[in-house]
Write a protein that holds these residues in place. Sequence first.
Motif, PDB file in Angstrom:
ATOM      1  N   GLY A  32       3.321   9.950   7.110  1.00 33.03           N
ATOM      2  CA  GLY A  32       2.955   8.855   6.076  1.00 33.03           C
ATOM      3  C   GLY A  32       3.983   7.210   7.661  1.00 33.03           C
ATOM      4  N   PHE A  33       3.672   6.722   7.298  1.00 30.58           N
ATOM      5  CA  PHE A  33       4.280   5.848   8.043  1.00 30.58           C
ATOM      6  C   PHE A  33       4.143   4.483   7.822  1.00 30.58           C
ATOM      7  N   THR A  34       5.724   3.676   8.786  1.00 27.24           N
ATOM      8  CA  THR A  34       6.052   1.958   7.750  1.00 27.24           C
ATOM      9  C   THR A  34       6.389   1.914   9.506  1.00 27.24           C
ATOM     10  N   VAL A  35       5.750   0.017   9.446  1.00 29.43           N
ATOM     11  CA  VAL A  35       6.263  -0.945  10.518  1.00 29.43           C
ATOM     12  C   VAL A  35       7.332  -1.811  10.273  1.00 29.43           C
ATOM     13  N   HIS A  36       8.102  -2.366  10.223  1.00 26.38           N
ATOM     14  CA  HIS A  36       8.928  -2.971  10.278  1.00 26.38           C
ATOM     15  C   HIS A  36       7.884  -5.097  10.731  1.00 26.38           C
ATOM     16  N   GLN A  71       5.167  -5.720  13.914  1.00 29.38           N
ATOM     17  CA  GLN A  71       3.766  -5.060  13.766  1.00 29.38           C
ATOM     18  C   GLN A  71       2.792  -5.641  14.863  1.00 29.38           C
ATOM     19  N   GLY A  72       1.330  -4.991  15.512  1.00 31.41           N
ATOM     20  CA  GLY A  72       0.663  -5.381  15.773  1.00 31.41           C
ATOM     21  C   GLY A  72       0.421  -5.424  18.141  1.00 31.41           C
ATOM     22  N   GLN A  73       1.848  -4.670  17.789  1.00 30.18           N
ATOM     23  CA  GLN A  73       2.157  -4.637  19.174  1.00 30.18           C
ATOM     24  C   GLN A  73       1.755  -2.682  19.483  1.00 30.18           C
ATOM     25  N   GLY A  74       0.971  -1.891  18.833  1.00 32.86           N
ATOM     26  CA  GLY A  74       0.783  -0.595  18.979  1.00 32.86           C
ATOM     27  C   GLY A  74       1.982   0.180  18.761  1.00 32.86           C
ATOM     28  N   LEU A  75       2.715  -0.465  18.603  1.00 33.06           N
ATOM     29  CA  LEU A  75       3.953   0.565  17.775  1.00 33.06           C
ATOM     30  C   LEU A  75       4.010   1.551  16.729  1.00 33.06           C
ATOM     31  N   GLY A  76       3.272   1.653  15.530  1.00 28.55           N
ATOM     32  CA  GLY A  76       2.777   2.189  15.131  1.00 28.55           C
ATOM     33  C   GLY A  76       1.940   3.008  15.646  1.00 28.55           C
ATOM     34  N   ARG A  77       1.100   2.977  16.213  1.00 26.79           N
ATOM     35  CA  ARG A  77       0.284   4.611  16.353  1.00 26.79           C
ATOM     36  C   ARG A  77       0.529   5.034  17.647  1.00 26.79           C
ATOM     37  N   GLU A  78       1.827   4.776  18.671  1.00 35.22           N
ATOM     38  CA  GLU A  78       2.818   5.437  19.120  1.00 35.22           C
ATOM     39  C   GLU A  78       3.706   6.041  18.791  1.00 35.22           C
ATOM     40  N   ASP A 137      -8.158  -0.379   2.042  1.00 33.63           N
ATOM     41  CA  ASP A 137      -8.153  -2.094   2.349  1.00 33.63           C
ATOM     42  C   ASP A 137      -6.924  -1.820   2.846  1.00 33.63           C
ATOM     43  N   ASN A 138      -6.202  -0.806   3.713  1.00 32.74           N
ATOM     44  CA  ASN A 138      -5.227  -1.147   4.161  1.00 32.74           C
ATOM     45  C   ASN A 138      -5.972  -0.766   5.773  1.00 32.74           C
ATOM     46  N   THR A 139      -6.325  -1.663   6.120  1.00 27.34           N
ATOM     47  CA  THR A 139      -7.069  -2.112   7.724  1.00 27.34           C
ATOM     48  C   THR A 139      -5.709  -1.087   8.805  1.00 27.34           C
ATOM     49  N   PHE A 176       0.745  -1.163   0.357  1.00 30.80           N
ATOM     50  CA  PHE A 176      -0.114   0.275   0.562  1.00 30.80           C
ATOM     51  C   PHE A 176       0.861   1.023   0.463  1.00 30.80           C
ATOM     52  N   GLN A 177       1.754   0.886  -0.388  1.00 28.55           N
ATOM     53  CA  GLN A 177       3.394   2.365   0.159  1.00 28.55           C
ATOM     54  C   GLN A 177       3.616   2.643  -1.843  1.00 28.55           C
ATOM     55  N   GLY A 178       4.269   4.395  -1.932  1.00 32.77           N
ATOM     56  CA  GLY A 178       4.290   5.047  -2.958  1.00 32.77           C
ATOM     57  C   GLY A 178       5.453   3.459  -3.949  1.00 32.77           C
ATOM     58  N   ARG A 183      -5.479   2.068   8.968  1.00 30.46           N
ATOM     59  CA  ARG A 183      -6.752   3.439   9.130  1.00 30.46           C
ATOM     60  C   ARG A 183      -6.847   3.075  10.520  1.00 30.46           C
ATOM     61  N   ARG A 184      -6.417   1.525  11.362  1.00 29.63           N
ATOM     62  CA  ARG A 184      -6.475   1.659  12.917  1.00 29.63           C
ATOM     63  C   ARG A 184      -5.859   2.536  13.588  1.00 29.63           C
ATOM     64  N   VAL A 185      -4.281   2.397  12.949  1.00 31.90           N
ATOM     65  CA  VAL A 185      -3.654   3.624  13.413  1.00 31.90           C
ATOM     66  C   VAL A 185      -3.725   4.616  14.001  1.00 31.90           C
TER      67      VAL A 185
HETATM   68  C1  LIG Z   1       0.705   0.163   9.343  1.00 34.08           C
HETATM   69  C2  LIG Z   1       1.437  -0.215  10.092  1.00 34.08           C
HETATM   70  C3  LIG Z   1       2.306   0.839  10.405  1.00 34.08           C
HETATM   71  C4  LIG Z   1       0.807   0.086  11.856  1.00 34.08           C
HETATM   72  O1  LIG Z   1       2.069  -0.439  12.225  1.00 34.08           O
HETATM   73  P1  LIG Z   1       1.678  -1.232  13.336  1.00 34.08           P
HETATM   74  O2  LIG Z   1       2.953  -1.255  14.674  1.00 34.08           O
HETATM   75  O3  LIG Z   1       1.239  -3.064  13.677  1.00 34.08           O
HETATM   76  O4  LIG Z   1       0.442  -1.067  14.364  1.00 34.08           O
HETATM   77  P2  LIG Z   1      -0.301  -0.432  15.765  1.00 34.08           P
HETATM   78  O5  LIG Z   1       0.153  -1.938  16.859  1.00 34.08           O
HETATM   79  O6  LIG Z   1      -0.291   0.166  16.553  1.00 34.08           O
HETATM   80  O7  LIG Z   1      -2.048  -0.633  15.755  1.00 34.08           O
HETATM   81  C5  LIG Z   1      -2.153  -0.182  15.590  1.00 34.08           C
HETATM   82  C6  LIG Z   1      -4.053  -0.387  15.415  1.00 34.08           C
HETATM   83  O8  LIG Z   1      -4.596  -1.277  14.099  1.00 34.08           O
HETATM   84  C7  LIG Z   1      -4.904  -1.922  14.528  1.00 34.08           C
HETATM   85  N1  LIG Z   1      -4.291  -3.580  13.765  1.00 34.08           N
HETATM   86  C8  LIG Z   1      -2.543  -3.678  13.853  1.00 34.08           C
HETATM   87  N2  LIG Z   1      -2.779  -4.227  12.544  1.00 34.08           N
HETATM   88  C9  LIG Z   1      -3.777  -4.860  11.948  1.00 34.08           C
HETATM   89  C10 LIG Z   1      -3.751  -5.461  11.124  1.00 34.08           C
HETATM   90  N3  LIG Z   1      -3.282  -6.424   9.972  1.00 34.08           N
HETATM   91  N4  LIG Z   1      -5.419  -5.741  10.830  1.00 34.08           N
HETATM   92  C11 LIG Z   1      -6.528  -5.312  11.304  1.00 34.08           C
HETATM   93  N5  LIG Z   1      -5.985  -4.255  12.310  1.00 34.08           N
HETATM   94  C12 LIG Z   1      -5.041  -4.227  12.608  1.00 34.08           C
HETATM   95  C13 LIG Z   1      -4.454  -3.017  15.850  1.00 34.08           C
HETATM   96  O9  LIG Z   1      -5.107  -3.428  16.282  1.00 34.08           O
HETATM   97  C14 LIG Z   1      -4.739  -1.829  16.285  1.00 34.08           C
HETATM   98  O10 LIG Z   1      -5.948  -1.046  16.617  1.00 34.08           O
HETATM   99  P3  LIG Z   1      -7.451  -0.126  18.139  1.00 34.08           P
HETATM  100  O11 LIG Z   1      -6.323   0.751  17.894  1.00 34.08           O
HETATM  101  O12 LIG Z   1      -8.231  -0.344  17.956  1.00 34.08           O
HETATM  102  O13 LIG Z   1      -6.582  -1.420  19.108  1.00 34.08           O
HETATM  103  C15 LIG Z   1       2.200  -1.318   9.581  1.00 34.08           C
HETATM  104  O14 LIG Z   1       0.706  -2.449   9.537  1.00 34.08           O
HETATM  105  C16 LIG Z   1       3.084  -0.980   8.531  1.00 34.08           C
HETATM  106  O15 LIG Z   1       3.950  -0.640   8.326  1.00 34.08           O
HETATM  107  N6  LIG Z   1       2.174  -1.413   7.426  1.00 34.08           N
HETATM  108  C17 LIG Z   1       2.989  -1.262   5.777  1.00 34.08           C
HETATM  109  C18 LIG Z   1       2.861   0.146   5.585  1.00 34.08           C
HETATM  110  C19 LIG Z   1       1.793   1.142   5.559  1.00 34.08           C
HETATM  111  O16 LIG Z   1       1.197   0.237   4.630  1.00 34.08           O
HETATM  112  N7  LIG Z   1       1.965   2.285   6.144  1.00 34.08           N
HETATM  113  C20 LIG Z   1       1.225   2.836   6.170  1.00 34.08           C
HETATM  114  C21 LIG Z   1       0.849   3.687   5.061  1.00 34.08           C
HETATM  115  S1  LIG Z   1      -0.806   5.043   5.179  1.00 34.08           S
END
Ligand SMILES: CC(C)(COP(=O)(O)OP(=O)(O)OC[C@H]1O[C@@H](n2cnc3c(N)ncnc32)[C@H](O)[C@@H]1OP(=O)(O)O)[C@@H](O)C(=O)NCCC(=O)NCCS
Length: 325
Positions: free
Chosen positions: A99-103, A107-114, A139-141, A38-40, A144-146
Amino acid sequence: MRTTFVPLTTDRLLLRPLEPGDAPAIAAYRDRPEVARFQGWDTPYPLERASALVAEMASITPGEPGVWFQLAIADASDHLIGDCGFCFRADEPRICEIGFTVHPDHQGQGLGREAVGALLGWLFLERGTHRVVAYADADNTASRRVLEANGFRREGHLAASTWSKGQWRDEVLYGLLGDQWKARRAGDVEWHDDLHPGDAELLDDRIYEFNVAATGYGDGRGYTGLVRDERGKVIAGVVGWTWGGSAWVSTLWVEEHRRATGLGQSLLAAAEACARRRGCTSITLGSHSFQAPEFYRRLGYHEVCSVPDKPTGHREVYLQKRLDP
Ligand SMILES: CC(C)(COP(=O)(O)OP(=O)(O)OC[C@H]1O[C@@H](n2cnc3c(N)ncnc32)[C@H](O)[C@@H]1OP(=O)(O)O)[C@@H](O)C(=O)NCCC(=O)NCCS
């Protein structure tokens, strides 16, 4: 002299300028198709490209309008686990896109949100930014949640607005105002004297998740039928949804002077056909007593119940039709 970015710290993270030693870590995750999806950028994303990114950032003044500045997201041991960027609009530097990306391993540990939370704090409190925006693939759930977890509101669904990986993709535009961000207090009711479609959609999504879990029906889907005049203006339309073998008509409308010409009937027939295609055995709608209950009765709908004083002095009649397979 070029200004530098003073690192931001959170409970678990450090947001700091990129360093030459970060390049291998950046390439390691940017090269993964699931990260790039979903990135550029496209994959492969070799080390040379990551090194070029780091070198480019060293030559940029953070906050220069119209120019993206990319930061490292590092863990407590200063290992890079992702990156995030910001760009103040060239024509209006009080508005900033992020914009943001997490390895994937982190992922899934709240680090993106933080990380996004820390960046917002800097933008709003240090930089006095008026508004922050972000675009997420529809479609980038995870993304969107972050954003939603940090208070962003859904402001618009942009149809086929970006060309990515060989196809047009829909994006959701997210926005957050500095005043709203500063005023929010956990647990308080944030009241708006209007209905914001993005907020309604967010709540609908959350209740839908509950409904799917409770019923096992996960096939909910909307539909829209529009009729336009020769210039493109909408003169009649129907919207609604189907879910778990039932269909619902939310709105059926025909322009006043085009009524009694068969448009409403055609649109309703199209909605019924859609419902049948999706395996629905009934279709239901509500019609106010001053609207068209008779119209529906003539088309095979029967009254299920009626609600008094909705609005005051009128009734809302609920009507349903069984659909043959
Ligand atoms: C988007 C991204 C940065 C999220 O980082 P992350 O550290 O995994 O996210 P977090 O753990 O902080 O999650 C925050 C919220 O997202 C939800 N979430 C995380 N991964 C999810 C997934 N794959 N499906 C559904 N929800 C998800 C968490 O449950 C949490 O939701 P809540 O606030 O309702 O509890 C990471 O998935 C990523 O790097 N993706 C690829 C790059 C990208 O698409 N970047 C964004 C471009 S706009």
